[in-house]
Design a protein around this motif. Structure first.
Motif, PDB file in Angstrom:
ATOM      1  N   UNK A  58       0.831  -1.211   0.000  1.00  0.00           N
ATOM      2  CA  UNK A  58       0.000   0.000   0.000  1.00  0.00           C
ATOM      3  C   UNK A  58       0.865   1.260   0.000  1.00  0.00           C
ATOM      4  N   UNK A  59       2.030   1.189   0.633  1.00  0.00           N
ATOM      5  CA  UNK A  59       2.919   2.357   0.678  1.00  0.00           C
ATOM      6  C   UNK A  59       3.386   2.754  -0.729  1.00  0.00           C
ATOM      7  N   UNK A  60       3.475   1.784  -1.630  1.00  0.00           N
ATOM      8  CA  UNK A  60       3.868   2.118  -3.010  1.00  0.00           C
ATOM      9  C   UNK A  60       2.890   3.125  -3.616  1.00  0.00           C
ATOM     10  N   UNK A  61       1.607   2.874  -3.395  1.00  0.00           N
ATOM     11  CA  UNK A  61       0.594   3.776  -3.934  1.00  0.00           C
ATOM     12  C   UNK A  61       0.617   5.145  -3.267  1.00  0.00           C
ATOM     13  N   UNK A  62       0.898   5.156  -1.972  1.00  0.00           N
ATOM     14  CA  UNK A  62       0.953   6.439  -1.246  1.00  0.00           C
ATOM     15  C   UNK A  62       2.119   7.270  -1.768  1.00  0.00           C
ATOM     16  N   UNK A  63       3.232   6.623  -2.010  1.00  0.00           N
ATOM     17  CA  UNK A  63       4.415   7.333  -2.517  1.00  0.00           C
ATOM     18  C   UNK A  63       4.158   7.818  -3.946  1.00  0.00           C
ATOM     19  N   UNK A  64       3.532   6.968  -4.759  1.00  0.00           N
ATOM     20  CA  UNK A  64       3.333   7.333  -6.165  1.00  0.00           C
ATOM     21  C   UNK A  64       2.317   8.465  -6.340  1.00  0.00           C
ATOM     22  N   UNK A  65       1.184   8.345  -5.637  1.00  0.00           N
ATOM     23  CA  UNK A  65       0.087   9.302  -5.876  1.00  0.00           C
ATOM     24  C   UNK A  65       0.020  10.406  -4.815  1.00  0.00           C
ATOM     25  N   UNK A  66       0.741  10.234  -3.731  1.00  0.00           N
ATOM     26  CA  UNK A  66       0.677  11.179  -2.597  1.00  0.00           C
ATOM     27  C   UNK A  66      -0.766  11.385  -2.126  1.00  0.00           C
ATOM     28  N   UNK A  84      -7.123   8.961  -6.069  1.00  0.00           N
ATOM     29  CA  UNK A  84      -6.359   7.768  -5.688  1.00  0.00           C
ATOM     30  C   UNK A  84      -6.416   7.472  -4.194  1.00  0.00           C
ATOM     31  N   UNK A  85      -7.552   7.787  -3.594  1.00  0.00           N
ATOM     32  CA  UNK A  85      -7.782   7.477  -2.179  1.00  0.00           C
ATOM     33  C   UNK A  85      -9.050   6.627  -2.094  1.00  0.00           C
ATOM     34  N   UNK A  86      -8.916   5.298  -2.275  1.00  0.00           N
ATOM     35  CA  UNK A  86     -10.093   4.427  -2.305  1.00  0.00           C
ATOM     36  C   UNK A  86     -10.759   4.324  -0.926  1.00  0.00           C
ATOM     37  N   UNK A  87     -12.051   4.555  -0.894  1.00  0.00           N
ATOM     38  CA  UNK A  87     -12.807   4.591   0.364  1.00  0.00           C
ATOM     39  C   UNK A  87     -13.674   3.333   0.474  1.00  0.00           C
ATOM     40  N   UNK A  88     -13.829   2.851   1.687  1.00  0.00           N
ATOM     41  CA  UNK A  88     -14.528   1.590   1.931  1.00  0.00           C
ATOM     42  C   UNK A  88     -15.958   1.868   2.368  1.00  0.00           C
TER      43      UNK A  88
END
Lengths: 188, 188
Positions: free
Chosen positions: A56-64, A105-109
């Protein structure tokens, strides 16, 4: 008073059992973390800690961008599941019904009573096993069925608590006292 | 799914009701905060958010040391009291029985089942109303009476939860599930 020294341990009680979401390779993925707390207001901010190797950190780093979702007791199995397995080997995109708010890019549940959309304000690497990410909360979505008089209601949300050390999830109990009120009896 | 947008609000559930201590003008003082979370391990670190104008923050800035104390339900009145009044006008040094560990300016509260000694690793001013302080937890003291099999026991500690929005303290309920375990039934 008989105290035992435990060393450098992250013993905060209670801790949340929060489900952090991000988009990786075009799909939502999630990880459960207890290293998470609100740290600012106006705008509101949240701090999370995570090993930088987590998928999940990969996505946080890529999309901020990322989400923080507060699960209810009824989601305990899914919450534990997305914390047990890595997104690198397991596609978690179908575990939850996902929706998006203002951030792309912040998927919500959907089944979580509270959803926070966050943009990365700081990404700190200051030693220790984890990176510390401070997110600005740009929007908060709350289930209307979880509100009482416009505020989230513990009894309706039934959020999970993470008991570190004992490695268990707990539920909330009962209201103990009103804040900015109970202390008046100590002062009197 | 019917969600209501609440804007930029720090809606993390649960939040702790933590009592942060520091020495100011040679005396311990305390403030209650919910903006607090563990964020790292090896060494363990904690992030707190506080308005820089708070009296306790003076001591944190001066000594670069502070404590985080986890109160039990029985301390709810004192916990609320030290959050209601300012140390600038009220001497809070006698509210709690205080002891010190390895740090000279991190006053620890005897009646709290968990006490963290912290040194300041980062002090961030990144906008918003609050400063964000990241502390390294150098030592943790736990009441031996709050331990079960060497781990802090929710039922014995009975930590307070802060319900933001509703402005109330809640207690913990019951254990819901084991972590790194409950998710297996979802996977199967």
């Amino acid at each position: 008073m008989d105290k035992q020294k435990m060393g450098s341990v992250p013993f905060v009680f209670p801790m949340p059992a929060a489900v952090v979401g991000a988009d990786v390779d075009g799909k939502p993925t999630f990880m459960t973390i207890a290293y998470c707390g609100a740290v600012n207001n106006g705008p509101a901010m949240i701090a999370i800690g995570s090993n930088p190797g987590h998928h999940t950190m990969r996505g946080i780093v890529e999309h901020r961008e990322f989400s923080v979702n507060i699960p209810s007791e009824r989601s305990v199995e899914k919450t534990d599941f997305v914390g047990m397995v890595s997104g690198a080997t397991h596609d978690k995109s179908a575990v939850f019904e996902v929706f998006y708010g203002g951030l792309h890019h912040a998927p919500l549940i959907a089944e979580c009573p509270v959803n926070l959309e966050c943009t990365v304000r700081e990404h700190l690497k200051i030693g220790g096993k984890d990176d510390i990410v401070i997110g600005e909360i740009t929007e908060c979505h709350v289930d209307t069925s979880a509100l009482t008089d416009g505020a989230p209601d513990m009894e309706k949300m039934r959020p999970l608590l993470y008991a570190t050390g004992a490695r268990a999830y707990w539920g909330v109990g009962r209201k103990v006292a009103d804040a900015w009120s109970a202390g008046a009896s100590y002062r009197d």
